[in-house]
Scaffold this motif. Sequence first.
Motif, PDB file in Angstrom:
ATOM      1  N   LEU A 269     -13.100  20.599  -6.928  1.00 40.16           N
ATOM      2  CA  LEU A 269     -13.914  21.725  -7.357  1.00 40.16           C
ATOM      3  C   LEU A 269     -15.273  21.760  -6.679  1.00 40.16           C
ATOM      4  O   LEU A 269     -16.020  20.785  -6.675  1.00 40.16           O
ATOM      5  CB  LEU A 269     -14.100  21.665  -8.873  1.00 40.16           C
ATOM      6  CG  LEU A 269     -14.865  22.839  -9.488  1.00 40.16           C
ATOM      7  CD1 LEU A 269     -14.134  24.163  -9.263  1.00 40.16           C
ATOM      8  CD2 LEU A 269     -15.079  22.611 -10.988  1.00 40.16           C
TER       9      LEU A 269
ATOM     10  N   LYS B  77     -19.582  15.453 -14.180  1.00 42.65           N
ATOM     11  CA  LYS B  77     -18.571  15.707 -13.156  1.00 42.65           C
ATOM     12  C   LYS B  77     -17.451  14.697 -13.330  1.00 42.65           C
ATOM     13  O   LYS B  77     -17.707  13.489 -13.364  1.00 42.65           O
ATOM     14  CB  LYS B  77     -19.177  15.612 -11.755  1.00 42.65           C
ATOM     15  CG  LYS B  77     -20.259  16.642 -11.464  1.00 42.65           C
ATOM     16  CD  LYS B  77     -20.801  16.461 -10.061  1.00 42.65           C
ATOM     17  CE  LYS B  77     -21.828  17.533  -9.726  1.00 42.65           C
ATOM     18  NZ  LYS B  77     -23.048  17.431 -10.538  1.00 42.65           N
ATOM     19  N   THR B  78     -16.223  15.199 -13.441  1.00 39.19           N
ATOM     20  CA  THR B  78     -15.071  14.331 -13.644  1.00 39.19           C
ATOM     21  C   THR B  78     -14.223  14.276 -12.386  1.00 39.19           C
ATOM     22  O   THR B  78     -13.890  15.314 -11.798  1.00 39.19           O
ATOM     23  CB  THR B  78     -14.225  14.810 -14.840  1.00 39.19           C
ATOM     24  OG1 THR B  78     -15.013  14.709 -16.035  1.00 39.19           O
ATOM     25  CG2 THR B  78     -12.970  13.961 -14.996  1.00 39.19           C
TER      26      THR B  78
ATOM     27  N   GLU C  82      -9.773   7.970 -14.063  1.00 38.89           N
ATOM     28  CA  GLU C  82     -10.621   9.137 -14.279  1.00 38.89           C
ATOM     29  C   GLU C  82     -12.035   8.641 -14.508  1.00 38.89           C
ATOM     30  O   GLU C  82     -12.266   7.795 -15.371  1.00 38.89           O
ATOM     31  CB  GLU C  82     -10.137   9.937 -15.486  1.00 38.89           C
ATOM     32  CG  GLU C  82     -10.975  11.183 -15.770  1.00 38.89           C
ATOM     33  CD  GLU C  82     -10.488  11.914 -17.010  1.00 38.89           C
ATOM     34  OE1 GLU C  82      -9.701  12.861 -16.874  1.00 38.89           O
ATOM     35  OE2 GLU C  82     -10.890  11.505 -18.123  1.00 38.89           O
TER      36      GLU C  82
ATOM     37  N   THR D 131     -16.093   9.940 -15.079  1.00 37.58           N
ATOM     38  CA  THR D 131     -17.030  11.025 -15.352  1.00 37.58           C
ATOM     39  C   THR D 131     -18.443  10.515 -15.152  1.00 37.58           C
ATOM     40  O   THR D 131     -18.845   9.526 -15.772  1.00 37.58           O
ATOM     41  CB  THR D 131     -16.867  11.570 -16.779  1.00 37.58           C
ATOM     42  OG1 THR D 131     -15.529  12.051 -16.949  1.00 37.58           O
ATOM     43  CG2 THR D 131     -17.844  12.720 -17.038  1.00 37.58           C
TER      44      THR D 131
ATOM     45  N   ARG E 225     -12.253  15.952  -7.260  1.00 41.31           N
ATOM     46  CA  ARG E 225     -13.164  16.342  -8.343  1.00 41.31           C
ATOM     47  C   ARG E 225     -12.462  17.392  -9.193  1.00 41.31           C
ATOM     48  O   ARG E 225     -12.211  18.502  -8.745  1.00 41.31           O
ATOM     49  CB  ARG E 225     -14.487  16.881  -7.801  1.00 41.31           C
ATOM     50  CG  ARG E 225     -15.476  17.184  -8.942  1.00 41.31           C
ATOM     51  CD  ARG E 225     -16.904  17.226  -8.452  1.00 41.31           C
ATOM     52  NE  ARG E 225     -17.149  18.329  -7.557  1.00 41.31           N
ATOM     53  CZ  ARG E 225     -18.212  18.419  -6.751  1.00 41.31           C
ATOM     54  NH1 ARG E 225     -19.095  17.443  -6.719  1.00 41.31           N
ATOM     55  NH2 ARG E 225     -18.367  19.468  -5.969  1.00 41.31           N
ATOM     56  N   TRP E 226     -12.171  17.018 -10.428  1.00 45.48           N
ATOM     57  CA  TRP E 226     -11.416  17.879 -11.318  1.00 45.48           C
ATOM     58  C   TRP E 226     -12.313  18.897 -12.011  1.00 45.48           C
ATOM     59  O   TRP E 226     -11.931  20.061 -12.171  1.00 45.48           O
ATOM     60  CB  TRP E 226     -10.659  17.054 -12.347  1.00 45.48           C
ATOM     61  CG  TRP E 226     -10.067  17.865 -13.447  1.00 45.48           C
ATOM     62  CD1 TRP E 226     -10.487  17.948 -14.752  1.00 45.48           C
ATOM     63  CD2 TRP E 226      -8.962  18.777 -13.342  1.00 45.48           C
ATOM     64  NE1 TRP E 226      -9.713  18.835 -15.464  1.00 45.48           N
ATOM     65  CE2 TRP E 226      -8.767  19.353 -14.616  1.00 45.48           C
ATOM     66  CE3 TRP E 226      -8.120  19.156 -12.299  1.00 45.48           C
ATOM     67  CZ2 TRP E 226      -7.771  20.290 -14.870  1.00 45.48           C
ATOM     68  CZ3 TRP E 226      -7.126  20.082 -12.565  1.00 45.48           C
ATOM     69  CH2 TRP E 226      -6.958  20.643 -13.826  1.00 45.48           C
ATOM     70  N   SER E 227     -13.504  18.494 -12.431  1.00 48.03           N
ATOM     71  CA  SER E 227     -14.331  19.431 -13.198  1.00 48.03           C
ATOM     72  C   SER E 227     -15.811  19.172 -12.997  1.00 48.03           C
ATOM     73  O   SER E 227     -16.241  18.069 -12.645  1.00 48.03           O
ATOM     74  CB  SER E 227     -13.989  19.350 -14.694  1.00 48.03           C
ATOM     75  OG  SER E 227     -14.334  18.082 -15.221  1.00 48.03           O
TER      76      SER E 227
ATOM     77  N   ASN F 254     -18.020  22.619 -17.829  1.00 49.03           N
ATOM     78  CA  ASN F 254     -16.833  23.219 -18.448  1.00 49.03           C
ATOM     79  C   ASN F 254     -15.898  23.888 -17.446  1.00 49.03           C
ATOM     80  O   ASN F 254     -14.873  24.442 -17.833  1.00 49.03           O
ATOM     81  CB  ASN F 254     -17.263  24.256 -19.492  1.00 49.03           C
ATOM     82  CG  ASN F 254     -17.965  23.623 -20.671  1.00 49.03           C
ATOM     83  OD1 ASN F 254     -17.626  22.509 -21.078  1.00 49.03           O
ATOM     84  ND2 ASN F 254     -18.962  24.310 -21.216  1.00 49.03           N
ATOM     85  N   TRP F 255     -16.237  23.858 -16.165  1.00 50.20           N
ATOM     86  CA  TRP F 255     -15.402  24.481 -15.143  1.00 50.20           C
ATOM     87  C   TRP F 255     -14.476  23.441 -14.525  1.00 50.20           C
ATOM     88  O   TRP F 255     -14.886  22.309 -14.256  1.00 50.20           O
ATOM     89  CB  TRP F 255     -16.276  25.118 -14.061  1.00 50.20           C
ATOM     90  CG  TRP F 255     -17.212  26.146 -14.602  1.00 50.20           C
ATOM     91  CD1 TRP F 255     -16.891  27.358 -15.138  1.00 50.20           C
ATOM     92  CD2 TRP F 255     -18.642  26.060 -14.678  1.00 50.20           C
ATOM     93  NE1 TRP F 255     -18.023  28.035 -15.527  1.00 50.20           N
ATOM     94  CE2 TRP F 255     -19.114  27.259 -15.263  1.00 50.20           C
ATOM     95  CE3 TRP F 255     -19.570  25.082 -14.309  1.00 50.20           C
ATOM     96  CZ2 TRP F 255     -20.473  27.495 -15.481  1.00 50.20           C
ATOM     97  CZ3 TRP F 255     -20.921  25.324 -14.530  1.00 50.20           C
ATOM     98  CH2 TRP F 255     -21.350  26.526 -15.110  1.00 50.20           C
ATOM     99  N   SER F 256     -13.235  23.817 -14.271  1.00 47.90           N
ATOM    100  CA  SER F 256     -12.273  22.864 -13.734  1.00 47.90           C
ATOM    101  C   SER F 256     -11.329  23.524 -12.732  1.00 47.90           C
ATOM    102  O   SER F 256     -11.382  24.739 -12.499  1.00 47.90           O
ATOM    103  CB  SER F 256     -11.456  22.242 -14.878  1.00 47.90           C
ATOM    104  OG  SER F 256     -10.464  23.151 -15.336  1.00 47.90           O
TER     105      SER F 256
ATOM    106  N   GLU G 108      -8.225  23.888 -13.141  1.00 46.18           N
ATOM    107  CA  GLU G 108      -7.053  24.426 -13.830  1.00 46.18           C
ATOM    108  C   GLU G 108      -6.712  25.822 -13.298  1.00 46.18           C
ATOM    109  O   GLU G 108      -7.584  26.679 -13.167  1.00 46.18           O
ATOM    110  CB  GLU G 108      -7.308  24.488 -15.330  1.00 46.18           C
ATOM    111  CG  GLU G 108      -6.064  24.784 -16.141  1.00 46.18           C
ATOM    112  CD  GLU G 108      -6.285  24.605 -17.628  1.00 46.18           C
ATOM    113  OE1 GLU G 108      -5.292  24.645 -18.382  1.00 46.18           O
ATOM    114  OE2 GLU G 108      -7.447  24.436 -18.044  1.00 46.18           O
TER     115      GLU G 108
END
Length: 201
Positions: free
Chosen positions: A48, A70-71, A131, A133, A158-160, A163-165, A167
């Motif tokens: 992301l 950030k995850t 994972e 964060t 970077r997954w998220s 609150n944005w990811s 997905e």
Amino acid sequence: MSDLYLFYKPWQVLSQFTDDKGRSTLADFIKTEGIYPAGRLDYDSEGLLLLTDDGALQARITHPEFKLPKTYWVQVEGQITEEALKALSDGVELNDGKTRPARARLMKEPKLPARAEPVNPRPGLGTSWIEITLLEGRNRQVRRMTAHVGFPTLRLVRWSIGNWSLEHLRPSQIKKTRIHLPAKQHKVVLKPRKKGVKKEG
């Protein structure tokens, strides 16, 4: 209201629109004019990236005092240990100082699109997925952290961010959203990691 763009940056793409060395850049995928990244993602990392044409929003996303969590989904070489996960969570001493407390846990291998070049662990070591964060964004921080505890990063996604990811996004896809910039943003603190290795699912 502000426009925010969520982009799934592929592997080996620069987080900028120009390059004098002929490498792939955002311009190869994004045709919207006047938007710029809020932060960056390494050339050899995926995932992301947020872009906007709103300077205030860009500053809010990247401001060091109010870093959004950030995850990252990280494939490391070897079978990571509970001791290594605890060290990542507590913070490790890098050459630019100790990292802030984070969240780190073992996870099942995620269902991600295949990378253009598969990872290549050394014979007999295998890999594991974790994972992580973070609330800070030092240069190549995740890679340096996992190397410090003895488990080099082989793939980093970077997954998220906040609150944005990723997905519903595929590599090279971009999605536009409209958001309201709050008048005040509160500092975020990560809760201490619980004991024990927790597997996803």
